[in-house]
Write an enzyme that holds these catalytic residues in place. Structure first.
Site, PDB file in Angstrom:
ATOM      1  N   TYR A   1       0.847  -1.196   0.000  1.00 38.25           N
ATOM      2  CA  TYR A   1       0.000   0.000   0.000  1.00 38.25           C
ATOM      3  C   TYR A   1       0.884   1.249   0.000  1.00 38.25           C
ATOM      4  O   TYR A   1       2.090   1.166  -0.197  1.00 38.25           O
ATOM      5  CB  TYR A   1      -0.980  -0.064   1.167  1.00 38.25           C
ATOM      6  CG  TYR A   1      -1.941  -1.223   1.027  1.00 38.25           C
ATOM      7  CD1 TYR A   1      -2.831  -1.279  -0.046  1.00 38.25           C
ATOM      8  CD2 TYR A   1      -1.936  -2.300   1.922  1.00 38.25           C
ATOM      9  CE1 TYR A   1      -3.689  -2.364  -0.209  1.00 38.25           C
ATOM     10  CE2 TYR A   1      -2.789  -3.379   1.758  1.00 38.25           C
ATOM     11  CZ  TYR A   1      -3.665  -3.413   0.691  1.00 38.25           C
ATOM     12  OH  TYR A   1      -4.508  -4.485   0.519  1.00 38.25           O
TER      13      TYR A   1
ATOM     14  N   ARG B   1       3.082  -1.329  10.993  1.00 33.68           N
ATOM     15  CA  ARG B   1       3.183  -2.670  10.412  1.00 33.68           C
ATOM     16  C   ARG B   1       4.000  -2.618   9.129  1.00 33.68           C
ATOM     17  O   ARG B   1       3.748  -1.776   8.255  1.00 33.68           O
ATOM     18  CB  ARG B   1       1.793  -3.239  10.111  1.00 33.68           C
ATOM     19  CG  ARG B   1       1.808  -4.752   9.863  1.00 33.68           C
ATOM     20  CD  ARG B   1       0.423  -5.292   9.579  1.00 33.68           C
ATOM     21  NE  ARG B   1       0.336  -6.701   9.947  1.00 33.68           N
ATOM     22  CZ  ARG B   1      -0.440  -7.600   9.337  1.00 33.68           C
ATOM     23  NH1 ARG B   1      -1.219  -7.230   8.346  1.00 33.68           N
ATOM     24  NH2 ARG B   1      -0.464  -8.851   9.742  1.00 33.68           N
TER      25      ARG B   1
END
Length: 370
Positions: free
Chosen positions: A183, A230
């Site tokens: 992403y 993350r």
């Protein structure tokens, strides 16, 4: 010797055990607003030491999948308040994963039907989930993105800041910054998706710049003790690639050490796939990356993920290799997973056909052992 089932403190968050619920996109929040089903789903799983919610877009531009909950609408924040209240009442702790998908989106999901944005105008060889005109859900190829102008980056950093504040206002114990799985932040990190020639591209020092600036914006707003991140150094998810990930991610975590984060959440190997997957010529040195973080002064909890079972999770914590272990799919079909793991009880299998979209079946109807 620490145990997987011992309490600990994650930054400023006291947790009852070292079992985390990993973020799981479930596409059950039409209009980007958490609803009664979402409240029940997370409440059922409140025995996790820490719940990390599904990815929650920081803006409409950051949305890449239909029917995911957001953090950019007043009604979304009100919906999340009901979730956090239920989890806290059940004795749990919960952070939300703040998310900008970058190029992994579709024009039908973007403001005014525009192109998704990315570090560079390179289309992802990937799929996203959209709602058809007849109301049915379907997977579709991602749309061609446009490259972000450098003048747009401060606005996206501001969206991250606003989302972090909205999360705290909604009652979350903190946030996890989604910098994994191909992403937007990961797109800036990887050379396969970042072909920029300005201050955000080229050298690894430049490619980590955006990630560090996001962390800086979020921690200035809500504090490092309520912030995690993350990362997924070698995953090929969403067409992410880099031929030399070790120095890139060693540098990133060493810079993250400056922010006194609550936790670093590491996907080891290919997301949802082989743990020994590698990009480049050499296997990734996971212990070496953790050492780089600690050597730079990083004190956040080290959370690991991907393919862990009871025995390997217990070993990871008892050996000191990890402070926490997160589980994804096992939490879908085992809402009481910590109890099942501690007592070594049988684990239920999940129905993959109900992972994305739909209603209660395959979402809130998995029984507990009690």
């Amino acid at each position: 010797m620490p145990s997987l089932f011992d309490p600990m403190t994650v930054g400023g968050i006291p947790v009852a055990n070292r079992i985390a619920m990993a973020p799981l996109t479930r596409n059950r929040s039409p209009g980007a607003v958490p609803n009664d089903l979402n409240v029940t789903y997370y409440e059922q799983r409140a025995s996790a030491g820490l719940i990390v919610t599904e990815g929650t877009p920081i803006s409409q531009q950051g949305q890449g999948y239909a029917d995911v909950p957001g953090l950019y609408l007043p009604e979304s924040i009100e919906g999340w308040k009901r979730v956090t209240e239920a989890v806290h009442k059940a004795g749990g702790k919960i952070v939300t994963q703040i998310w900008h998908v970058g190029r992994v989106s579709h024009t039908s999901l973007q403001p005014n039907g525009g192109a998704p944005v990315a570090p560079s105008a390179i289309t992802a060889k990937s799929k996203t989930y959209i709602i058809n005109p007849d109301g049915t859900g379907a997977f579709a190829d991602t749309s061609a993105p446009r490259a972000l102008d450098i003048s747009e980056i401060p606005g996206i950093l501001e969206d991250y800041r606003k989302a972090a504040r909205a999360a705290v206002d909604a009652g979350f114990d903190g946030v996890e910054i989604h910098a994994a799985n191909g992403y937007l932040i990961d797109q800036f990190l990887r050379s396969g998706t970042n072909h920029r020639t300005d201050a955000y591209g080229g050298s690894i020092e430049n490619r980590v710049r955006f990630a560090v600036e996001v962390v800086e914006a979020v921690t200035k707003e809500i504090g490092g003790s309520r912030t995690g991140i993350r990362i997924s150094p070698v995953t090929p998810a969403n067409d992410a690639s880099d031929p030399n990930p070790q120095p890139l991610f060693d540098l990133l975590v060493s810079k993250l050490a400056d922010f006194d984060l609550a936790f670093i959440h590491v996907i080891e190997g290919a997301t949802g796939g082989a743990r020994d997957f590698q990009q480049g010529d050499k296997p990734f040195d996971w212990a070496g990356m953790r050492e780089a973080y600690r050597k730079a002064g990083g004190k956040g909890a080290w959370m690991v993920n991907n393919g862990y079972d009871r025995d390997s999770a217990m070993e990871a914590v008892e050996s000191g290799r990890a402070d926490m272990v997160s589980f994804g799919k096992l939490f879908i079909s085992n809402p009481d997973l910590p109890e099942r793991l501690e007592k070594n009880l049988p684990l239920a299998d999940a129905n993959r056909e109900t992972f994305y979209g739909g209603g209660a079946p395959g979402y809130t109807d998995y029984p507990t052992v009690a």
